[in-house]
Design a protein around this motif. Structure first.
Motif, PDB file in Angstrom:
ATOM      1  N   TYR A 148      71.263  32.844   1.544  1.00 17.91           N
ATOM      2  CA  TYR A 148      71.514  32.174   0.259  1.00 17.91           C
ATOM      3  C   TYR A 148      72.962  31.698   0.164  1.00 17.91           C
ATOM      4  CZ  TYR A 148      71.760  31.475  -4.799  1.00 17.91           C
ATOM      5  OH  TYR A 148      71.954  30.933  -6.047  1.00 17.91           O
ATOM      6  N   ARG A 149      73.877  32.503   0.699  1.00 24.36           N
ATOM      7  CA  ARG A 149      75.302  32.174   0.602  1.00 24.36           C
ATOM      8  C   ARG A 149      75.772  31.213   1.688  1.00 24.36           C
ATOM      9  NH1 ARG A 149      78.104  36.363   1.805  1.00 24.36           N
ATOM     10  NH2 ARG A 149      76.496  37.926   2.153  1.00 24.36           N
ATOM     11  N   ASP A 150      74.886  30.901   2.652  1.00 22.40           N
ATOM     12  CA  ASP A 150      75.272  29.980   3.726  1.00 22.40           C
ATOM     13  C   ASP A 150      75.320  28.545   3.204  1.00 22.40           C
ATOM     14  OD1 ASP A 150      75.580  29.942   6.868  1.00 22.40           O
ATOM     15  OD2 ASP A 150      74.332  28.205   6.350  1.00 22.40           O
ATOM     16  N   GLN A 151      76.103  27.705   3.874  1.00 23.08           N
ATOM     17  CA  GLN A 151      76.280  26.323   3.454  1.00 23.08           C
ATOM     18  C   GLN A 151      75.065  25.444   3.724  1.00 23.08           C
ATOM     19  OE1 GLN A 151      79.616  25.156   5.844  1.00 23.08           O
ATOM     20  NE2 GLN A 151      78.470  25.126   7.749  1.00 23.08           N
ATOM     21  N   HIS A 152      74.149  25.919   4.553  1.00 24.89           N
ATOM     22  CA  HIS A 152      72.966  25.124   4.883  1.00 24.89           C
ATOM     23  C   HIS A 152      72.117  24.912   3.636  1.00 24.89           C
ATOM     24  CE1 HIS A 152      69.218  23.835   6.751  1.00 24.89           C
ATOM     25  NE2 HIS A 152      69.850  23.711   7.894  1.00 24.89           N
ATOM     26  N   PRO A 153      71.700  23.668   3.350  1.00 26.38           N
ATOM     27  CA  PRO A 153      70.997  23.397   2.088  1.00 26.38           C
ATOM     28  C   PRO A 153      69.594  23.995   1.990  1.00 26.38           C
ATOM     29  CG  PRO A 153      71.027  21.434   3.468  1.00 26.38           C
ATOM     30  CD  PRO A 153      71.932  22.436   4.133  1.00 26.38           C
ATOM     31  N   PHE A 154      68.991  24.354   3.149  1.00 25.88           N
ATOM     32  CA  PHE A 154      67.609  24.825   3.113  1.00 25.88           C
ATOM     33  C   PHE A 154      67.395  26.178   3.791  1.00 25.88           C
ATOM     34  CE2 PHE A 154      66.761  20.217   2.581  1.00 25.88           C
ATOM     35  CZ  PHE A 154      65.960  20.276   1.440  1.00 25.88           C
ATOM     36  N   LEU A 155      68.429  26.785   4.356  1.00 23.44           N
ATOM     37  CA  LEU A 155      68.225  28.006   5.142  1.00 23.44           C
ATOM     38  C   LEU A 155      67.569  29.114   4.326  1.00 23.44           C
ATOM     39  CD1 LEU A 155      68.603  29.629   7.746  1.00 23.44           C
ATOM     40  CD2 LEU A 155      70.860  30.298   6.904  1.00 23.44           C
ATOM     41  N   TYR A 156      68.068  29.356   3.128  1.00 27.69           N
ATOM     42  CA  TYR A 156      67.523  30.433   2.295  1.00 27.69           C
ATOM     43  C   TYR A 156      66.057  30.184   1.962  1.00 27.69           C
ATOM     44  CZ  TYR A 156      66.602  33.145  -1.939  1.00 27.69           C
ATOM     45  OH  TYR A 156      66.038  33.962  -2.881  1.00 27.69           O
ATOM     46  N   LEU A 157      65.734  28.964   1.564  1.00 30.57           N
ATOM     47  CA  LEU A 157      64.355  28.635   1.204  1.00 30.57           C
ATOM     48  C   LEU A 157      63.442  28.690   2.426  1.00 30.57           C
ATOM     49  CD1 LEU A 157      65.159  25.671  -1.205  1.00 30.57           C
ATOM     50  CD2 LEU A 157      64.433  27.984  -1.837  1.00 30.57           C
ATOM     51  N   PHE A 158      63.964  28.292   3.571  1.00 30.40           N
ATOM     52  CA  PHE A 158      63.195  28.341   4.820  1.00 30.40           C
ATOM     53  C   PHE A 158      62.870  29.791   5.178  1.00 30.40           C
ATOM     54  CE2 PHE A 158      63.225  28.587   9.530  1.00 30.40           C
ATOM     55  CZ  PHE A 158      62.187  27.713   9.817  1.00 30.40           C
ATOM     56  N   ALA A 159      63.886  30.654   5.156  1.00 29.75           N
ATOM     57  CA  ALA A 159      63.678  32.056   5.505  1.00 29.75           C
ATOM     58  C   ALA A 159      62.748  32.739   4.509  1.00 29.75           C
ATOM     59  CB  ALA A 159      65.019  32.780   5.569  1.00 29.75           C
ATOM     60  N   LYS A 160      62.910  32.423   3.246  1.00 30.54           N
ATOM     61  CA  LYS A 160      62.076  33.059   2.221  1.00 30.54           C
ATOM     62  C   LYS A 160      60.620  32.623   2.369  1.00 30.54           C
ATOM     63  CE  LYS A 160      62.237  34.368  -2.639  1.00 30.54           C
ATOM     64  NZ  LYS A 160      62.907  34.140  -3.952  1.00 30.54           N
ATOM     65  N   LEU A 161      60.381  31.367   2.709  1.00 34.90           N
ATOM     66  CA  LEU A 161      59.010  30.895   2.921  1.00 34.90           C
ATOM     67  C   LEU A 161      58.375  31.619   4.100  1.00 34.90           C
ATOM     68  CD1 LEU A 161      56.798  28.890   2.048  1.00 34.90           C
ATOM     69  CD2 LEU A 161      57.741  27.272   3.718  1.00 34.90           C
ATOM     70  N   LEU A 162      59.154  31.857   5.155  1.00 36.42           N
ATOM     71  CA  LEU A 162      58.618  32.549   6.326  1.00 36.42           C
ATOM     72  C   LEU A 162      58.224  33.980   5.994  1.00 36.42           C
ATOM     73  CD1 LEU A 162      60.939  31.403   9.281  1.00 36.42           C
ATOM     74  CD2 LEU A 162      58.756  30.450   8.542  1.00 36.42           C
ATOM     75  N   ILE A 163      59.063  34.701   5.285  1.00 41.04           N
ATOM     76  CA  ILE A 163      58.777  36.110   5.006  1.00 41.04           C
ATOM     77  C   ILE A 163      57.648  36.246   3.992  1.00 41.04           C
ATOM     78  CG2 ILE A 163      60.489  36.379   3.156  1.00 41.04           C
ATOM     79  CD1 ILE A 163      59.479  38.969   5.854  1.00 41.04           C
TER      80      ILE A 163
END
Length: 317
Positions: A148-163
């Motif tokens: 969530y705190r990373d600068q990538h615009p979609f990393l948090y949403l991507f990881a959350k969708l996977l889990i």
């Protein structure tokens, strides 16, 4: 005449075995470019991966050799160079498999008398136990917070969708909005790892994440029509090639350097098992074709067998 014309056109477009008149001086590179790769395009689901492996690991060295000159000693030495470069055993085995496949096709087409790989000392490398890494609930929250705190615009949403879905990284990365039926809460993966389509059941939390993904796309002025990918790189306006660089930043930030993106899928399965889901339910949710692939999680079932043997005892009083 219509059927005959169709058959003639189909035959004309299929990869044909090479002319045997030049079999004595045909280089491996030439055989791959002119003959094997067109064959791979017609028979493999991801031929671009075949070309990537060949270009990086075969073309510069073995590719300069004539087909008829390749022998088992030369191939064994080629494998040893991979070992010295400290490639992982699984990676080396993929390279070995490709060489063996190429030489099998060359032999079947009469370009060489025998496949030199058959006499190699190093057939494949032992892989050891299947690697499984399960995140604890605390580790999972810590890692998602780092994403969530990373600068990538979609990393948090991507990881959350996977889990939340147990989907493979490539399935989420290449998903399009048309693949989601929000009314039935079903995500259809058109082509999974098994070569078949599969359906993923979406929880209300997963639906909420998809809504957040669409909202993020709107904030970044990215297209999100039914035919668009759900994760689009804002810079190139194309789907992401991978999330590995951003993932590596996030996991290192919280000291979880050994956690791979694929471990989110393992963790999804482990959480289900530990909360009482059966092996067969997990099999369906993960999209495994055979239950044997899911049984690697069986050891996570807490005291299940001990509880089951009491069933008959209770009946007998």
């Amino acid at each position: 005449m219509g059927l005959l014309s169709k058959l003639l056109r189909q035959t004309a477009t299929e990869p044909q075995p090479p002319n045997s008149s030049r079999r004595s001086d045909l280089l491996l590179n030439e055989f791959f470019d002119c003959h094997f790769y067109p064959y791979a395009e017609a028979t493999r689901r991801r031929p671009a991966i075949v070309k990537y492996i060949y270009d990086k690991h075969l073309r510069p060295n073995l590719g300069q050799k004539r087909l008829c000159d390749l022998d088992s000693k030369m191939l064994d030495e080629w494998v040893r160079t991979h070992i010295r470069k400290r490639y992982k055993p699984g990676t080396i085995n993929k390279h070995i498999f490709l060489v063996n496949r190429i030489l099998n096709v060359a032999q079947n087409w009469g370009m060489i008398e025998h496949n030199a790989y058959k006499n190699c000392v190093i057939k494949r490398l032992p892989l050891g136990d299947y690697r499984q890494r399960f995140l604890s609930e605390g580790e999972l929250r810590t890692l998602l917070d780092a994403c969530y705190r990373d600068q990538h615009p979609f990393l948090y949403l991507f990881a959350k969708l996977l889990i939340l879905t147990g989907a493979r990284s490539s399935e989420a990365r290449l998903a399009r909005w048309r693949d989601f039926d929000f009314q039935s809460c079903i995500w259809t993966v058109p082509l999974s790892k098994s070569g078949r389509s599969r359906r993923i059941v979406l929880s209300s939390a997963a639906i909420a994440v998809l809504d957040d993904i669409k909202a993020q796309a709107e904030r970044l002025y990215l297209p999100h029509t039914v035919n668009d990918y759900i994760f689009i790189n804002p810079k190139f306006k194309k789907p992401y090639d991978s999330f590995h660089l951003a993932w590596d930043r996030a996991r290192q930030r919280v000291g979880l350097r050994d956690v791979r993106i694929h471990d989110l899928r393992h963790t999804y399965a482990s959480l289900l098992i530990n909360k009482g889901a059966s092996i067969y339910e997990v099999q369906r949710l993960l999209g495994h074709h055979h239950v044997s692939m899911t049984e690697r999680y069986a050891h996570l079932m807490p005291n299940t067998l001990a509880e089951r043997v009491e069933i008959v005892a209770d009946i007998l009083g």
